[in-house]
Every structure is written in C-alpha cells, then in structure tokens.
Design a protein around this motif. Structure first.
Motif, short mmCIF file in Angstrom:
data_model
loop_
_atom_site.label_atom_id
_atom_site.label_comp_id
_atom_site.label_asym_id
_atom_site.label_seq_id
_atom_site.Cartn_x
_atom_site.Cartn_y
_atom_site.Cartn_z
N TYR A 148 5.63 2.34 3.72
CA TYR A 148 6.34 3.61 3.62
C TYR A 148 7.62 3.50 2.80
CZ TYR A 148 9.53 7.36 4.95
OH TYR A 148 10.44 8.39 4.91
N ALA A 149 8.46 2.52 3.12
CA ALA A 149 9.80 2.46 2.53
C ALA A 149 9.75 2.31 1.01
CB ALA A 149 10.58 1.29 3.15
N THR A 150 8.84 1.49 0.51
CA THR A 150 8.79 1.24 -0.93
C THR A 150 8.38 2.49 -1.70
OG1 THR A 150 8.20 -1.08 -0.53
CG2 THR A 150 7.77 -0.19 -2.73
N VAL A 151 7.30 3.14 -1.26
CA VAL A 151 6.83 4.32 -1.98
C VAL A 151 7.82 5.47 -1.84
CG1 VAL A 151 5.43 5.11 -0.03
CG2 VAL A 151 4.86 5.86 -2.34
N TYR A 152 8.50 5.57 -0.70
CA TYR A 152 9.50 6.63 -0.52
C TYR A 152 10.70 6.40 -1.42
CZ TYR A 152 12.85 9.81 1.58
OH TYR A 152 13.77 10.80 1.77
N ALA A 153 11.16 5.14 -1.48
CA ALA A 153 12.32 4.83 -2.32
C ALA A 153 12.00 5.03 -3.80
CB ALA A 153 12.78 3.40 -2.07
N LEU A 154 10.76 4.78 -4.19
CA LEU A 154 10.38 4.90 -5.59
C LEU A 154 10.19 6.36 -6.01
CD1 LEU A 154 9.58 3.29 -8.17
CD2 LEU A 154 7.21 3.49 -7.40
N THR A 155 9.54 7.14 -5.17
CA THR A 155 9.18 8.51 -5.54
C THR A 155 9.99 9.56 -4.80
OG1 THR A 155 7.45 8.69 -3.85
CG2 THR A 155 6.83 7.72 -5.96
N THR A 156 10.94 9.14 -3.97
CA THR A 156 11.74 10.04 -3.12
C THR A 156 10.87 11.00 -2.31
OG1 THR A 156 12.07 11.66 -4.90
CG2 THR A 156 13.72 9.92 -4.67
N GLY A 157 9.71 10.52 -1.90
CA GLY A 157 8.82 11.31 -1.04
C GLY A 157 7.99 12.34 -1.76
N ASN A 158 7.90 12.26 -3.10
CA ASN A 158 7.17 13.27 -3.86
C ASN A 158 5.72 12.89 -4.14
OD1 ASN A 158 9.36 15.07 -4.10
ND2 ASN A 158 10.21 13.84 -5.78
N SER A 207 10.54 -6.15 -0.13
CA SER A 207 9.89 -4.84 -0.24
C SER A 207 10.92 -3.76 0.07
CB SER A 207 8.71 -4.75 0.74
OG SER A 207 9.15 -4.95 2.07
N GLY A 208 10.44 -2.53 0.18
CA GLY A 208 11.34 -1.43 0.50
C GLY A 208 12.20 -1.02 -0.68
N VAL A 209 13.45 -0.63 -0.41
CA VAL A 209 14.36 -0.13 -1.44
C VAL A 209 14.66 -1.17 -2.51
CG1 VAL A 209 16.65 0.85 -1.85
CG2 VAL A 209 15.36 1.52 0.18
N PRO A 210 14.95 -2.44 -2.17
CA PRO A 210 15.21 -3.42 -3.24
C PRO A 210 14.05 -3.58 -4.21
CG PRO A 210 15.92 -4.28 -1.12
CD PRO A 210 15.14 -3.04 -0.83
N LEU A 211 12.83 -3.62 -3.69
CA LEU A 211 11.66 -3.76 -4.56
C LEU A 211 11.50 -2.53 -5.45
CD1 LEU A 211 9.14 -5.29 -5.45
CD2 LEU A 211 7.91 -4.23 -3.56
N SER A 231 3.41 7.26 -10.96
CA SER A 231 2.06 7.78 -10.80
C SER A 231 1.26 6.88 -9.87
CB SER A 231 1.37 7.87 -12.16
OG SER A 231 1.21 6.56 -12.71
N LYS A 232 -0.01 7.23 -9.68
CA LYS A 232 -0.88 6.41 -8.83
C LYS A 232 -1.06 5.03 -9.42
CE LYS A 232 -5.20 7.60 -8.48
NZ LYS A 232 -6.41 8.36 -8.09
N THR A 233 -1.21 4.95 -10.75
CA THR A 233 -1.36 3.65 -11.40
C THR A 233 -0.11 2.79 -11.20
OG1 THR A 233 -2.80 4.60 -13.08
CG2 THR A 233 -1.78 2.49 -13.60
N GLY A 234 1.06 3.40 -11.34
CA GLY A 234 2.31 2.67 -11.12
C GLY A 234 2.43 2.17 -9.69
N LEU A 235 2.03 3.00 -8.73
CA LEU A 235 2.10 2.58 -7.33
C LEU A 235 1.12 1.45 -7.04
CD1 LEU A 235 2.48 6.01 -5.50
CD2 LEU A 235 4.18 4.20 -5.70
N ILE A 236 -0.05 1.47 -7.68
CA ILE A 236 -1.00 0.37 -7.49
C ILE A 236 -0.39 -0.94 -7.99
CG2 ILE A 236 -3.21 -0.57 -8.26
CD1 ILE A 236 -4.32 2.27 -8.20
N ILE A 237 0.30 -0.89 -9.14
CA ILE A 237 0.95 -2.09 -9.66
C ILE A 237 2.04 -2.56 -8.70
CG2 ILE A 237 2.40 -2.97 -11.53
CD1 ILE A 237 0.91 -1.10 -13.42
N LEU A 238 2.81 -1.61 -8.20
CA LEU A 238 3.89 -1.94 -7.27
C LEU A 238 3.34 -2.55 -5.98
CD1 LEU A 238 6.90 -1.79 -6.50
CD2 LEU A 238 6.48 0.51 -5.65
#
Length: 278
Positions: free
Chosen positions: A215-225, A107-111, A142-149
């Motif tokens: 936290y780490a995965t969604v932050y790394a994916l969206t840079t906190g946006n 998980s996190g940045v690698p994922l 998007s929200k759909t992409g985050l649900i998949i992730l």
C-alpha cells in the motif's frame, strides 16, 4: 496437566492476547461490517455492488495483474541471482546476502521517492535514455511503471527465499549425471528443476501475497490516484467524500480471501516440498 505445561501456557498468554486483539478481533470486525449496508442493512449487498461495478473490478484486476507480473519477473531475476551466488566467492556472497536483506525492507515512501528521482518524468535515468534515443516516453505512474517498481522490491525477498533452496542441489548429482552422459539441459530438466520446483512455486506465492497487500509504496508514488485494492480500501476508510467503511470492509474481505487462498497454496507447496525432500 504438569507444572511445565502450565508454565508454558502462562508464557504463551501475552502472545495469545496480542494475537487476538490485533489479528482476530480486527478480522472479525471487518467480516461483520462487510455484511452491513446503510441502505439495505444486513446482507451481501456490498459484495453485489463490488462485482457489478467496473470500477471495483478494475481495482481487483489491476492488483492481480501487477502482483502476478512483478512476482514473475522478480522470481526469474531472483533465480538467476541466487544461482550465481553459489558460484562466487564467499565474501561477495555474504555481501550480496546482506545487501538483499537490507533492500528487502526498503519500501514505502523512500522507495517511491527514489524511483521518482530516477525514473520519473524528469528522472535522471529517464532523461539519459531519452537523450540516447532508447525510449521516447515512459510513465512511471502507469501500470507498467508500477510493475517495475514492485519488481524491484520483490527481487531481494526472492533472493533471500531461494538462496537456501539451491543448497539442496548437491554437486555430486551433477557429476554423476555428467558421467552417465547427461548434458546441462538434461541435468536441469530431470534433476535440478524437479528438486527446486516446490521452492520456486512457494516463493512465487509469497511474492504474490507480498505484492497484493502493498500500500505505502503505490500510495506515495501515485498519491492514491491509481486504482488498486489497497488504495480503494484506504480511500473509503479515510476519505471525506467517499467515506464508506462497510464497503471498505467488503473489499478488505475480498483481499483477505485472495491472500488466504495464496497462503493455503503456499502451505500445500511446503508440505509437498517436505515430502519430496524425504
């Protein structure tokens, strides 16, 4: 008190110190500061601002929606996978269990980087699906992409938690039900699901708590946006523009409250599962 009990307490002391310093003390600090405001001093002003703000309510809503749907999809896939593992060869079963144990920590940045390579705007799978005409557009951020992730890292944990639960289903129960004229649907309706229900609900609750605190995965994916609770808390603690540790503490208390409720439900389900097993 006997010498053995004193020795046991002495061995427990280092753990107790670490627990108080790194668990209890930060929690108390957060709860105290959640009741402080630079404008009004002590009170519930931070919580009033949170529940009066559409922005913060959106963060809570996004966190709950992503956590719920990813947990639901994850547990459905995990149930199918766990049941299938009981029907395959032992070598393949051991390999899948080992793989699930490994990927549950991926998980996190690698994922996030792996999903960007595969499903980003120019990801390999995204381009192939577009060329095949299966999809026209897909937004991983998007929200759909985050649900998949989120669903991806929920599946291995769900398999690890549910696989032992299927051991409770004895094969002679199925044979007895078949001799009495029950079909597969009736077996699962009246025997299989009632036995597995506490484990299923307990696993769902754990997956929900796991997603709420991610936290780490969604932050790394969206840079906190993307607006979710962990991102908002981190932005108010480390941000240069929106620095407000007291408001971050209030949001953290809300998150802790949600996770505490989830944990209490989980403990209740564990007790119920224990009584059913007896």
């Amino acid at each position: 008190m006997t010498r053995g009990k004193w020795l046991a307490l002495l061995c427990l002391a280092p753990f107790a110190v670490v627990f108080v310093v790194f668990q209890i003390a930060p929690l108390v600090w957060v709860m105290i500061h959640s009741l402080q405001s630079e404008e009004t001093g002590w009170g519930l002003d931070n919580f009033s601002r949170i529940f009066a703000s559409k922005f913060y309510l959106q963060a809570i809503q996004h966190s709950l929606e992503i956590s719920f749907w990813s947990s639901l999809f994850g547990i459905v896939i995990a149930v199918l996978g766990s049941y299938s593992l009981h029907k395959v060869d032992s070598k393949l079963r051991n390999f899948v269990n080992a793989f699930a144990n490994m990927t549950s920590n991926f998980s996190g940045v690698p994922l996030a980087f792996a999903f960007i390579i595969l499903l980003g705007f120019n990801g390999s799978i995204t381009i192939m699906l577009k060329q095949a005409g299966i999809i026209e557009d897909f937004n991983l951020y998007s929200k759909t992409g985050l649900i998949i992730l989120y669903t991806y890292f929920q599946i291995p944990l769900g398999v690890l938690l549910l696989y032992p639960a299927f051991d409770a289903l004895r094969e002679d129960w199925r044979e007895s039900a078949s001799l009495l004229g029950a079909n597969s649907w009736q077996f699962w309706r009246f025997i299989g699901l009632p036995v597995l229900t506490p484990a299923l609900l307990g696993t769902f609750v754990i997956l929900l708590a796991n997603a709420l605190g991610a936290y780490a995965t969604v932050y790394a994916l969206t840079t906190g946006n993307f607006n979710v609770l962990p991102i908002r808390i981190a932005a108010m603690v480390s941000g240069d523009i929106s620095l407000d540790p007291n408001m971050a503490s209030a949001l953290a208390v809300i998150l802790v409250g949600l996770m505490t409720f989830v944990t209490l439900v989980h403990q209740w389900l564990l007790k119920r599962s224990y009584h059913v097993a007896r």
